[in-house]
Design an enzyme around this catalytic site. Sequence first.
Site, PDB file in Angstrom:
ATOM      1  CG  ASP A   1       2.433  -6.125   1.037  1.00  0.00           C
ATOM      2  OD1 ASP A   1       1.922  -4.520   0.950  1.00  0.00           O
ATOM      3  OD2 ASP A   1       3.339  -6.683  -0.004  1.00  0.00           O
TER       4      ASP A   1
ATOM      5  CG  ASN B   1       4.973   1.885  -3.816  1.00  0.00           C
ATOM      6  OD1 ASN B   1       5.413   1.950  -3.039  1.00  0.00           O
ATOM      7  ND2 ASN B   1       4.476   0.410  -4.377  1.00  0.00           N
TER       8      ASN B   1
HETATM    9  C1  IPE Z   1       6.499  -3.048  -0.486  1.00  0.00           C
HETATM   10  O1  IPE Z   1       5.376  -3.143  -0.906  1.00  0.00           O
HETATM   11  C2  IPE Z   1       6.111  -1.440  -0.704  1.00  0.00           C
HETATM   12  C3  IPE Z   1       5.891  -0.961   0.460  1.00  0.00           C
HETATM   13  C4  IPE Z   1       5.089  -1.314   1.541  1.00  0.00           C
HETATM   14  C5  IPE Z   1       5.772  -0.056   0.422  1.00  0.00           C
HETATM   15  P1  IPE Z   1       5.244  -3.653  -2.348  1.00  0.00           P
HETATM   16  O2  IPE Z   1       3.227  -3.748  -2.097  1.00  0.00           O
HETATM   17  O3  IPE Z   1       4.968  -2.104  -3.383  1.00  0.00           O
HETATM   18  O4  IPE Z   1       5.314  -4.671  -3.344  1.00  0.00           O
HETATM   19  P2  IPE Z   1       5.301  -5.757  -4.013  1.00  0.00           P
HETATM   20  O5  IPE Z   1       4.903  -5.267  -5.569  1.00  0.00           O
HETATM   21  O6  IPE Z   1       4.077  -6.441  -3.783  1.00  0.00           O
HETATM   22  O7  IPE Z   1       6.725  -6.410  -4.497  1.00  0.00           O
HETATM   23  C1  IPE Z   2       1.005  -1.705   1.209  1.00  0.00           C
HETATM   24  O1  IPE Z   2      -0.329  -2.358   1.428  1.00  0.00           O
HETATM   25  C2  IPE Z   2       1.001   0.233   1.063  1.00  0.00           C
HETATM   26  C3  IPE Z   2       1.955   0.161  -0.063  1.00  0.00           C
HETATM   27  C4  IPE Z   2       2.299  -0.945  -1.098  1.00  0.00           C
HETATM   28  C5  IPE Z   2       2.098   1.594  -0.234  1.00  0.00           C
HETATM   29  P1  IPE Z   2      -1.005  -3.237  -0.699  1.00  0.00           P
HETATM   30  O2  IPE Z   2      -1.369  -1.218  -1.256  1.00  0.00           O
HETATM   31  O3  IPE Z   2       0.807  -3.053  -1.609  1.00  0.00           O
HETATM   32  O4  IPE Z   2      -1.473  -3.364  -0.583  1.00  0.00           O
HETATM   33  P2  IPE Z   2      -1.592  -5.415  -1.120  1.00  0.00           P
HETATM   34  O5  IPE Z   2      -0.565  -5.799  -1.390  1.00  0.00           O
HETATM   35  O6  IPE Z   2      -2.075  -5.003  -2.434  1.00  0.00           O
HETATM   36  O7  IPE Z   2      -2.805  -5.898  -0.261  1.00  0.00           O
HETATM   37 MG    MG Z   3       1.780  -4.981  -1.395  1.00  0.00          MG
END
Ligand code: IPE
Ligand code: IPE
Ligand code: MG
Length: 238
Positions: free
Chosen positions: A16, A64
């Site tokens: 993340d 997502n």
């Molecule tokens: C979790 O991250 C999913 C992945 C790393 C693929 P998210 O960014 O989607 O999770 P939330 O929304 O912060 O819970």
């Molecule tokens: C994790 O990074 C990757 C996926 C969930 C696909 P994020 O896209 O959630 O990055 P933040 O949490 O917005 O920084």
């Molecule tokens: Mg995230």
Amino acid sequence: MNKEQKIPVHVAIIMDGNGRWAKKRALPRTAGHAQGARTVEQILEDADHMGIRYLTVYAFSTENWSRPDSEVKALMNLLRTYMKTSLQKCARNNVRIRVIGDKSKLDKDLQIAIADLERDTASNTGIGFQIAINYGARDELARSVRSIAQKIRSGELDPEAVTEEMISDTLDTAGIPDPDLLIRTGGEQRISNFLLWQTAYSELYFCDVAWPDFNRKELEKAVDAYNHRERRYGGLMQ
Ligand code: IPE
Ligand code: IPE
Ligand code: MG
């Protein structure tokens, strides 16, 4: 890293912080994802060198899809490229690849690329690399319950005979030991629908580093922290 250290057999990672990493640099979120993909490649190699036997990474959750279309498209295109280049390299490096999650919702070409990679690497004996794409633990459990219910309906299985092992065996991670260590980068401290069943007794490690900046040193720090934990599994201290 201390040579005496216990190396976790299975490490799972919630990757993340890509978006925030990019935002901090005034770049589009997709630039964070692109850099994140490079991190995956490096960490897989590092994990292998450290003696970790299974690495599972959360690449795209069932939730997502609710992101803007343009970001979903960019992520899918990144996965597509990843399948063609990095993963082809894995195949040559003795890595065994498995994609977990509901693959039926992915574009056909991606499904084919995944099936090819899984087939081509099935007999590899190196690190097991699981990539979670369109993965949600609740969805995985619902699919598991459905498959068990079918067997009960057909008379093949008695409801009383349902065991924990049977449930484990119907999950996407069937045959893979439960994670010993679950790492989440990016500063949030939650599970976000990842491996709910499998992490029942995993040690949890949260770090503030955004995924694109995660590296071998950070992985070693996590393993070090793991070594200072005492796993009791509900029993008493040894
Ligand atoms: C979790 O991250 C999913 C992945 C790393 C693929 P998210 O960014 O989607 O999770 P939330 O929304 O912060 O819970
Ligand atoms: C994790 O990074 C990757 C996926 C969930 C696909 P994020 O896209 O959630 O990055 P933040 O949490 O917005 O920084
Ligand atoms: Mg995230």
